[in-house]
Design a protein around this motif. Structure first.
Motif, PDB file in Angstrom:
ATOM      1  N   GLY A  16      -0.441   6.739  -8.883  1.00 24.97           N
ATOM      2  CA  GLY A  16       0.436   6.373  -7.767  1.00 24.97           C
ATOM      3  C   GLY A  16      -0.301   5.915  -6.522  1.00 24.97           C
ATOM      4  N   ASN A  68       0.319   8.806  -0.574  1.00 25.93           N
ATOM      5  CA  ASN A  68      -0.304   9.589   0.493  1.00 25.93           C
ATOM      6  C   ASN A  68      -0.304  11.078   0.171  1.00 25.93           C
ATOM      7  OD1 ASN A  68      -1.227   7.717   2.590  1.00 25.93           O
ATOM      8  ND2 ASN A  68       0.916   7.085   2.621  1.00 25.93           N
ATOM      9  N   HIS A 126       1.740   0.058  -8.904  1.00 24.11           N
ATOM     10  CA  HIS A 126       0.450  -0.262  -8.297  1.00 24.11           C
ATOM     11  C   HIS A 126      -0.492  -0.875  -9.330  1.00 24.11           C
ATOM     12  CE1 HIS A 126       1.207   1.430  -4.407  1.00 24.11           C
ATOM     13  NE2 HIS A 126       1.668   2.525  -4.949  1.00 24.11           N
ATOM     14  N   LYS A 161       8.084   0.788   0.236  1.00 16.17           N
ATOM     15  CA  LYS A 161       8.761   0.333  -0.983  1.00 16.17           C
ATOM     16  C   LYS A 161       9.864   1.291  -1.421  1.00 16.17           C
ATOM     17  CE  LYS A 161       4.856   0.591  -3.202  1.00 16.17           C
ATOM     18  NZ  LYS A 161       3.976   1.070  -2.156  1.00 16.17           N
ATOM     19  N   SER A 162       9.512   2.558  -1.563  1.00 13.19           N
ATOM     20  CA  SER A 162      10.519   3.522  -2.013  1.00 13.19           C
ATOM     21  C   SER A 162      11.644   3.636  -1.005  1.00 13.19           C
ATOM     22  CB  SER A 162       9.880   4.894  -2.237  1.00 13.19           C
ATOM     23  OG  SER A 162       8.894   4.821  -3.226  1.00 13.19           O
ATOM     24  N   THR A 163      11.307   3.574   0.261  1.00 12.79           N
ATOM     25  CA  THR A 163      12.337   3.668   1.287  1.00 12.79           C
ATOM     26  C   THR A 163      13.325   2.511   1.175  1.00 12.79           C
ATOM     27  OG1 THR A 163      10.710   4.716   2.731  1.00 12.79           O
ATOM     28  CG2 THR A 163      12.716   3.911   3.765  1.00 12.79           C
ATOM     29  N   GLN A 219       3.290  16.499  10.254  1.00 11.01           N
ATOM     30  CA  GLN A 219       4.298  15.956   9.333  1.00 11.01           C
ATOM     31  C   GLN A 219       4.338  16.799   8.050  1.00 11.01           C
ATOM     32  OE1 GLN A 219       6.983  14.395   9.008  1.00 11.01           O
ATOM     33  NE2 GLN A 219       6.537  12.239   8.887  1.00 11.01           N
ATOM     34  N   ASN A 258       7.518  14.545   3.313  1.00  9.65           N
ATOM     35  CA  ASN A 258       7.977  13.299   3.922  1.00  9.65           C
ATOM     36  C   ASN A 258       6.987  12.158   3.767  1.00  9.65           C
ATOM     37  OD1 ASN A 258      10.342  14.434   4.747  1.00  9.65           O
ATOM     38  ND2 ASN A 258       9.647  14.876   6.811  1.00  9.65           N
ATOM     39  N   LEU A 259       5.817  12.426   3.188  1.00 10.86           N
ATOM     40  CA  LEU A 259       4.858  11.341   2.985  1.00 10.86           C
ATOM     41  C   LEU A 259       5.245  10.522   1.766  1.00 10.86           C
ATOM     42  CD1 LEU A 259       1.345  12.936   3.568  1.00 10.86           C
ATOM     43  CD2 LEU A 259       2.935  11.974   5.196  1.00 10.86           C
ATOM     44  N   SER A 260       4.718   9.314   1.692  1.00 16.29           N
ATOM     45  CA  SER A 260       4.950   8.503   0.498  1.00 16.29           C
ATOM     46  C   SER A 260       4.147   9.104  -0.648  1.00 16.29           C
ATOM     47  CB  SER A 260       4.514   7.072   0.750  1.00 16.29           C
ATOM     48  OG  SER A 260       3.116   6.967   0.646  1.00 16.29           O
ATOM     49  N   GLY A 261       4.542   8.745  -1.882  1.00 15.45           N
ATOM     50  CA  GLY A 261       3.925   9.341  -3.065  1.00 15.45           C
ATOM     51  C   GLY A 261       2.406   9.261  -3.067  1.00 15.45           C
ATOM     52  N   GLU A 273       0.828  -1.201   0.000  1.00 16.80           N
ATOM     53  CA  GLU A 273       0.000   0.000   0.000  1.00 16.80           C
ATOM     54  C   GLU A 273       0.863   1.251   0.000  1.00 16.80           C
ATOM     55  OE1 GLU A 273      -3.760  -0.285   2.638  1.00 16.80           O
ATOM     56  OE2 GLU A 273      -2.176  -1.412   3.609  1.00 16.80           O
TER      57      GLU A 273
HETATM   58  N1  LIG Z   1      12.207  11.538   4.683  1.00 13.53           N
HETATM   59  C1  LIG Z   1      11.204  11.015   5.436  1.00 13.53           C
HETATM   60  N2  LIG Z   1      10.910  11.536   6.646  1.00 13.53           N
HETATM   61  C2  LIG Z   1       9.914  11.014   7.407  1.00 13.53           C
HETATM   62  N3  LIG Z   1       9.138   9.991   7.018  1.00 13.53           N
HETATM   63  C3  LIG Z   1       9.377   9.422   5.826  1.00 13.53           C
HETATM   64  C4  LIG Z   1      10.409   9.906   4.956  1.00 13.53           C
HETATM   65  N4  LIG Z   1      10.417   9.161   3.832  1.00 13.53           N
HETATM   66  C5  LIG Z   1       9.425   8.251   3.974  1.00 13.53           C
HETATM   67  N5  LIG Z   1       8.796   8.397   5.170  1.00 13.53           N
HETATM   68  C6  LIG Z   1       7.695   7.571   5.691  1.00 13.53           C
HETATM   69  O1  LIG Z   1       8.029   6.216   5.528  1.00 13.53           O
HETATM   70  C7  LIG Z   1       6.908   5.434   5.145  1.00 13.53           C
HETATM   71  C8  LIG Z   1       7.214   4.644   3.892  1.00 13.53           C
HETATM   72  O2  LIG Z   1       7.286   5.518   2.777  1.00 13.53           O
HETATM   73  P1  LIG Z   1       7.631   5.045   1.286  1.00 13.53           P
HETATM   74  O3  LIG Z   1       7.847   6.263   0.469  1.00 13.53           O
HETATM   75  O4  LIG Z   1       8.719   4.041   1.314  1.00 13.53           O
HETATM   76  O5  LIG Z   1       6.265   4.341   0.846  1.00 13.53           O
HETATM   77  P2  LIG Z   1       5.917   3.609  -0.529  1.00 13.53           P
HETATM   78  O6  LIG Z   1       5.703   2.187  -0.202  1.00 13.53           O
HETATM   79  O7  LIG Z   1       6.927   3.938  -1.558  1.00 13.53           O
HETATM   80  O8  LIG Z   1       4.493   4.256  -0.858  1.00 13.53           O
HETATM   81  P3  LIG Z   1       3.857   4.775  -2.277  1.00 13.53           P
HETATM   82  O9  LIG Z   1       3.202   3.622  -2.898  1.00 13.53           O
HETATM   83  O10 LIG Z   1       2.804   5.762  -1.816  1.00 13.53           O
HETATM   84  O11 LIG Z   1       4.936   5.399  -3.063  1.00 13.53           O
HETATM   85  C9  LIG Z   1       5.755   6.426   5.007  1.00 13.53           C
HETATM   86  O12 LIG Z   1       4.965   6.359   6.173  1.00 13.53           O
HETATM   87  C10 LIG Z   1       6.421   7.763   4.893  1.00 13.53           C
HETATM   88  O13 LIG Z   1       5.600   8.755   5.460  1.00 13.53           O
END
Ligand SMILES: Nc1ncnc2c1ncn2[C@@H]1O[C@H](COP(=O)(O)OP(=O)(O)OP(=O)(O)O)[C@@H](O)[C@H]1O
Ligand SMILES: [Mg+2]
Lengths: 324, 501
Positions: free
Chosen positions: B426, B401, B200, B44-46, B392, B396-399, B39
């Motif tokens: 996204g 969100n 997705h 994932k991106s992290t 927040q 810093n949110l994921s794409g 979700e």
């Molecule tokens: N630089 C940051 N500072 C604080 N929180 C962060 C940062 N980068 C990511 N997060 C938090 O880490 C979590 C994972 O984010 P991530 O970007 O990896 O999600 P994702 O799986 O890639 O989602 P999406 O499908 O929406 O791209 C999220 O809750 C996000 O808010």
């Protein structure tokens, strides 16, 4: 987790660097000259920072909106000269509003160029720095301006008076900081300033009128400059044409030192006040340890560079760029 | 069994208030396409940024081949054969393809002169491998987005890649461009490169991947073979429940015409556009990228001046001169580019969401922060926005969100005409169906909704009527009963009946 990674140390250093450096300065100055930390001295730092501080409040708005204002120094000279001249011609009660009106016109002109015509603020205000200087000289004919009857005017209260044994300039600075701090943090207008500076396209897409917001920021800056000019004129009751020269850089240094980003979108009035005080203490400390006052020009530059560097370092989370 | 090209073990990464990765293990075999799903905000991106040296993990190990490594930075990751193809392109538009590919490491002759012949030759060899229709000397700015993405990929091929990461590569590609991308991926695969693919879009995942690993709330949920699983099973692993994907046949009375457009034109962008949207109706605009749909939306929102034609709101002709004006007339636009147009990334979630109405949300001269928090909470729950709190920063949110914040921002305006441009770009499957449901509900409450989308399932799913556009003109308008996939595809490629209603 107990072991900090190199990256984490870098981040902490970058984020809190200014405060750390400030603490080191304070300790070193106090060791060099114990008078530094005395109540008298602290008071005198705040008083001498008031003019710079008042100007920095306005520039904070401009910087958060994503622009620069390098004209505040020469605009302050203008205000000072004008109000001193008018004082003897039409009396202080009319001179003060007239000076405010003229200074606000200059601010409105800059705001029009940067806001509505979308010209680059660096170019516009750098140009205005010299244009307003020319205007001031034309106005005064190049002469110093002095009030004829220095003893018999109530005009001196803004710079020399005190209430409850607190100097009036400090009261003005504190009151204006509180008022503008609330405007920036609590009102819809303040919110718009952050939005325009943070991402002007997204602000436009949210129905915010960028031009009007930027214009208003320059008006606020001009108002602060006029107030600073008033304090300056009232303190000395006479002035040269170049009284505000170079202040624009010190003001900018204080604002950036407080943590406002030159890219716009961040900063607060409270942080700017901290920046003003840090700058004031450092300059005062340098004098107390026996350095000539002109050393502070170099030091101001060093501080600007340090502040800008730490700002960028905090963004990338490292002190040095990985891509040289 | 062969050894993995890449192995991540027990990776932990925390941000203030968020445990983004909680002991995730993951490995990629040579020559496989490995999907990473989860979700929005699952991590994932992290995880990929940890792998690419952009973030340092708080715990866990990374192995490339048999060797344990620490990735100090993106350059080091690249040198180790890990290539990261970001969703946001980072090319110099004014330079040629060859210069972009070898930027910083151009081949040299004596006296530091650039060896242009060698540069062109090397580049063309790589481009031939990619089988693209442009050559080394083309200016990058003249290429389509897909071809620019190819240049990014070509850049990756200058090193001896062991693993290539694609983070949502297809979000802004057209169907034709996707085909090219998939060819490239299968070529890489044949050479034994391990591919990590984040998306997705289920249909893509099932078309090109060999295995799927799933993350949920930063935790590893397991890995399955694509051929042995189904969309439902994967969805269940991702969101922990079943998803109801049936079309919502909520039929409600349509009201008066809320928005009518007559003969609207804007230079070369679009010509002679006429349509109407009634209260309670969802009208989908479907077409290829560049068909002029976004430009129509921007005109309705006061961002462009039409060169001819009329816009009527509730039967009255209006001239909309600015977004501010449009908002005052009850029009909302969820723009297509969330980072550029939708959000102030350095601002917190709450302030972003209430930005268009901040002027009215006041008590006395001050912003009513309590009311703002209430609005934020309402849409956070409604749209399932994952964030530690309203404070927040949106950046810093994921794409996904972030996209939800933009949607919440405009829904909370309670507009009478709601325009959404690629609203679910996204966004994960679960939230996507939630947003579709929401759009239907809003219509039922009397909103007029205009949905611009390049995803056929999306328009088929939500729209009562579908307007098919091709190169700035309306080709045909379908009702949801008569529309078929084939007729829709024909209409948007400019093949079918011309001057239909
Ligand atoms: N630089 C940051 N500072 C604080 N929180 C962060 C940062 N980068 C990511 N997060 C938090 O880490 C979590 C994972 O984010 P991530 O970007 O990896 O999600 P994702 O799986 O890639 O989602 P999406 O499908 O929406 O791209 C999220 O809750 C996000 O808010
Ligand atoms: Mg992501």
């Amino acid at each position: 987790m107990a072991r900090l990674t190199k990256q984490q140390i870098g981040t902490v250093l970058a984020k809190q660097g200014i405060l750390i450096a400030f603490a080191v300065f304070m300790v070193a100055f106090t060791l060099a000259n114990p008078k530094f930390i005395s109540v008298d001295n602290l008071f005198s730092v705040v008083r001498s920072s008031a003019i710079l501080g008042v100007m920095a409040l306005g520039v904070t708005f401009v910087v958060i909106s994503g622009n620069l204002d390098l004209s505040v120094g020469s605009m302050m000279s203008f205000s000072t000269i004008v109000v001193l001249d008018l004082h003897d011609q039409i009396g202080p009660a009319l001179a003060i509003p007239a000076m405010f009106a003229m200074t606000l016109c200059l601010g409105a002109f800059i705001g029009f160029l940067v806001g509505y015509l979308r010209l680059n603020s660096l170019i516009v205000t750098l140009g205005m720095l010299s244009a307003i200087h020319g205007l001031t000289l034309t106005y005064s004919g190049g002469q110093n301006m002095d009030i004829a009857d220095k003893e018999g005017t109530w005009f001196s209260i803004f710079g020399q008076g005190s209430a409850l044994s607190i100097p009036v300039p400090i009261l003005i600075f504190v009151a204006l900081a509180a008022f503008l701090g609330i405007v920036l943090a609590k009102t819809p207008f303040g919110r718009k300033v952050y939005a325009v500076g943070g991402n002007s396209t997204a602000a436009t897409f949210s129905g915010i009128r960028r031009a009007r917001t930027v214009f208003t920021c320059y008006l606020i800056s001009a108002f602060c400059v006029a107030t600073a000019g008033l304090i300056q004129a009232s303190r000395s009751l006479g002035s040269q044409n170049t009284v505000g020269q170079g202040l624009e850089l010190e003001v900018l240094a204080a604002v950036i030192l407080g943590g406002a980003s030159l890219l716009g979108g961040s900063g607060t009035i409270f942080k700017t006040v901290i920046g003003v005080l840090i700058l004031g203490f450092i300059q005062n400390g340098l004098l107390l340890i026996g350095l000539q006052f002109y050393v502070q020009f170099v030091v101001t530059w060093v501080i600007i560079i340090l502040a800008v560097w730490l700002d960028i370092a905090a963004k990338r989370g490292k002190l040095l760029s990985s891509i040289a | 069994m062969t050894d993995p090209v890449l192995h991540l073990d027990n990776i932990v990464k925390t941000f203030p208030g968020v445990r983004a990765l909680d002991g995730v293990s993951f490995s990629v075999m040579p020559g496989e396409v490995h999907a990473l799903m989860g979700e929005n905000g699952a991590g994932k991106s992290t995880l990929m940024k940890v792998l690419g040296g952009i973030y340092q993990p708080d715990g866990g190990t990374i192995h490339v081949g048999k060797e344990q490594v620490t990735m100090a930075g993106p350059l080091e990751a690249k040198a180790k054969g890990i290539v990261f193809i970001h969703q946001e392109l980072s090319l110099a538009e004014e330079l040629s393809v060859a210069e972009n590919i070898y930027l910083g490491e151009l081949p040299r002759k004596s006296f530091g002169r650039v060896d242009w012949r060698k540069l062109t030759e090397q580049t063309n060899t790589i481009l031939k491998k990619l089988n693209v229709g442009f050559d080394a000397t083309t200016r990058v700015g003249d290429l389509s987005i897909a071809n620019q993405q190819m240049v990014e990929i070509a850049r990756a091929l200058t090193v001896d890649a062991k693993a290539v990461i694609f983070d949502e590569p297809t979000a802004s590609l057209t169907d034709a461009e996707k085909v090219v991308l998939f060819d490239v991926i299968s070529d890489l695969q044949k050479e034994g490169v391990g591919i990590i693919y984040i998306s997705h879009r289920m249909e893509e995942i099932f078309k090109i991947t060999d295995r799927i690993s799933i993350l949920r709330d930063g935790q590893y949920q397991g890995t399955v073979n694509t051929s042995e699983t189904s969309e439902e099973a994967v969805t269940q692993m991702m969101i922990g429940r079943k998803l109801d994907l049936s079309r919502m046949e909520t039929h409600h009375e349509l009201g008066d015409v809320a928005l009518e457009v007559r003969g609207l034109s804007c230079g070369k962008l679009y010509q002679d556009i006429s349509f109407e949207i009634r209260r309670g109706e969802v009208v989908g605009f479907y077409g290829l990228v560049g068909a002029g749909r976004t430009e129509i939306a921007e005109t309705l929102f006061g961002l462009r001046d039409p060169s001819a034609g009329q816009i009527l709101l509730d039967g009255e002709e209006v001239r909309i001169t600015s977004p501010n004006d449009a908002i005052a007339r009850g029009i909302s636009l969820v723009p297509e580019d969330r980072k550029g147009q939708g959000l102030v990334l350095g601002m917190n979630c709450r302030d972003n969401m209430t930005l268009p109405q901040v002027q009215d949300l006041t008590s006395g001269p001050f912003v009513a922060e309590g009311a703002e928090v209430a609005i934020f909470d309402q849409y956070r729950d409604r749209l399932d926005i994952r964030t530690p709190g309203w404070k927040q920063l949106v950046g810093n949110l994921s794409g996904g969100n972030q996209q939800k914040i933009v949607i919440g921002k405009w829904l909370s305006m309670h507009p009478s005409v709601l325009i959404v441009d690629e609203p679910t770009r996204g966004i994960d499957v679960g939230s996507k169906s939630e947003i579709h449901k929401l759009l239907r509900e809003l219509a039922a409450q009397g909103y007029a909704v205009m949905v611009i989308s390049s995803e056929m399932p999306e328009v088929l799913h939500v729209a009562d009527r579908i307007v098919a556009m091709y190169s700035g003109r309306i080709m045909r308008t379908f009702t949801s009963e008569e529309v078929t996939e084939d007729s829709l595809i024909q209409a948007i490629s400019g093949l079918s009946g011309h001057e239909a209603a």
